[in-house]
Motif scaffolding. Structure first.
Motif, short mmCIF file in Angstrom:
data_model
loop_
_atom_site.label_atom_id
_atom_site.label_comp_id
_atom_site.label_asym_id
_atom_site.label_seq_id
_atom_site.Cartn_x
_atom_site.Cartn_y
_atom_site.Cartn_z
N MET A 105 0.82 -1.21 0.00
CA MET A 105 0.00 0.00 0.00
C MET A 105 0.86 1.26 0.00
N GLU A 106 2.02 1.22 0.67
CA GLU A 106 2.89 2.40 0.73
C GLU A 106 3.38 2.79 -0.66
N LYS A 107 3.72 1.81 -1.50
CA LYS A 107 4.20 2.07 -2.86
C LYS A 107 3.13 2.81 -3.67
N GLU A 108 1.87 2.38 -3.56
CA GLU A 108 0.79 3.03 -4.28
C GLU A 108 0.58 4.46 -3.79
N THR A 109 0.68 4.65 -2.47
CA THR A 109 0.54 5.99 -1.90
C THR A 109 1.66 6.90 -2.41
N ASN A 110 2.89 6.40 -2.42
CA ASN A 110 4.01 7.19 -2.92
C ASN A 110 3.79 7.59 -4.39
N THR A 111 3.35 6.64 -5.20
CA THR A 111 3.12 6.93 -6.62
C THR A 111 2.03 7.98 -6.79
N LEU A 112 0.95 7.86 -6.05
CA LEU A 112 -0.12 8.86 -6.12
C LEU A 112 0.38 10.24 -5.68
N ASN A 113 1.20 10.28 -4.64
CA ASN A 113 1.75 11.56 -4.18
C ASN A 113 2.65 12.18 -5.24
N ILE A 114 3.43 11.37 -5.93
CA ILE A 114 4.29 11.89 -6.99
C ILE A 114 3.45 12.45 -8.12
N ILE A 115 2.40 11.74 -8.50
CA ILE A 115 1.51 12.23 -9.56
C ILE A 115 0.90 13.57 -9.16
N LYS A 116 0.47 13.70 -7.90
CA LYS A 116 -0.07 14.97 -7.42
C LYS A 116 0.97 16.08 -7.54
N ALA A 117 2.22 15.76 -7.21
CA ALA A 117 3.28 16.77 -7.23
C ALA A 117 3.64 17.18 -8.64
N LEU A 118 3.38 16.33 -9.62
CA LEU A 118 3.80 16.62 -10.99
C LEU A 118 2.69 17.21 -11.85
N HIS A 119 1.59 17.61 -11.24
CA HIS A 119 0.47 18.10 -12.04
C HIS A 119 0.65 19.54 -12.53
N ALA A 120 1.69 20.22 -12.12
CA ALA A 120 1.93 21.59 -12.57
C ALA A 120 3.36 21.72 -13.09
N GLU A 121 3.50 22.42 -14.20
CA GLU A 121 4.81 22.58 -14.82
C GLU A 121 5.83 23.19 -13.86
N SER A 122 5.40 24.16 -13.06
CA SER A 122 6.35 24.81 -12.14
C SER A 122 6.87 23.82 -11.09
N LYS A 123 6.02 22.88 -10.67
CA LYS A 123 6.48 21.88 -9.71
C LYS A 123 7.52 20.95 -10.33
N ILE A 124 7.31 20.60 -11.57
CA ILE A 124 8.29 19.77 -12.28
C ILE A 124 9.62 20.50 -12.37
N ILE A 125 9.58 21.78 -12.71
CA ILE A 125 10.80 22.58 -12.81
C ILE A 125 11.53 22.62 -11.47
N ILE A 126 10.78 22.81 -10.39
CA ILE A 126 11.38 22.84 -9.05
C ILE A 126 12.01 21.49 -8.72
N LEU A 127 11.31 20.41 -8.98
CA LEU A 127 11.85 19.08 -8.69
C LEU A 127 13.12 18.79 -9.50
N ILE A 128 13.13 19.21 -10.75
CA ILE A 128 14.32 19.03 -11.58
C ILE A 128 15.47 19.83 -10.99
N GLU A 129 15.19 21.03 -10.51
CA GLU A 129 16.23 21.87 -9.90
C GLU A 129 16.82 21.21 -8.65
N ILE A 130 16.01 20.52 -7.88
CA ILE A 130 16.46 19.88 -6.65
C ILE A 130 17.08 18.50 -6.91
N MET A 131 16.71 17.88 -8.00
CA MET A 131 17.00 16.46 -8.27
C MET A 131 18.43 16.04 -7.95
#
Length: 108
Positions: free
Chosen positions: A1-27
């Motif tokens: 169940m934790e794996k599914e929760t993590n995947t859903l949280n990642i999808i939520k975080a990637l729903h906006a272009e600016s969030k993707i840009i921020i994550l790439i900057e931190i990566m």
């Protein structure tokens, strides 16, 4: 169940272009702060702060207080999964730009 929760949280975080840009900057950094993210992304300080707070709440990022600054870094358990999802989204965007922009184009 934790794996599914993590995947859903990642999808939520990637729903906006600016969030993707921020994550790439931190990566590939050990950690960074809001000032550095704003400087390198040109996203407003308010938006960066709001997005970072959301990604900490989703357990994608961790935050550590260092003096007067808050430093953000990836939850290492999710770094590679986020990297893979960003790669997939980038490939999909190159095929169909309307995926992030919301516009509809013939052929998409």
């Amino acid at each position: 169940m934790e794996k599914e929760t993590n995947t859903l949280n990642i999808i939520k975080a990637l729903h906006a272009e600016s969030k993707i840009i921020i994550l790439i900057e931190i990566m590939d950094k050990c950690s960074t702060n809001v000032t550095n993210i704003v400087k390198h992304t040109k996203i407003s300080r308010t938006n960066v702060s709001n997005h970072l707070t959301e990604m900490v709440d989703l357990n994608i990022l961790k935050v550590e207080q260092k003096g007067r600054e808050r430093h953000y870094e990836f939850n290492n358990d999710l770094r590679e999964e986020v990297r893979a999802m960003i790669k997939l989204m980038t490939e999909a965007y190159l095929t169909c730009p309307c995926l992030l922009g919301g516009h509809r184009k013939k052929g998409c």
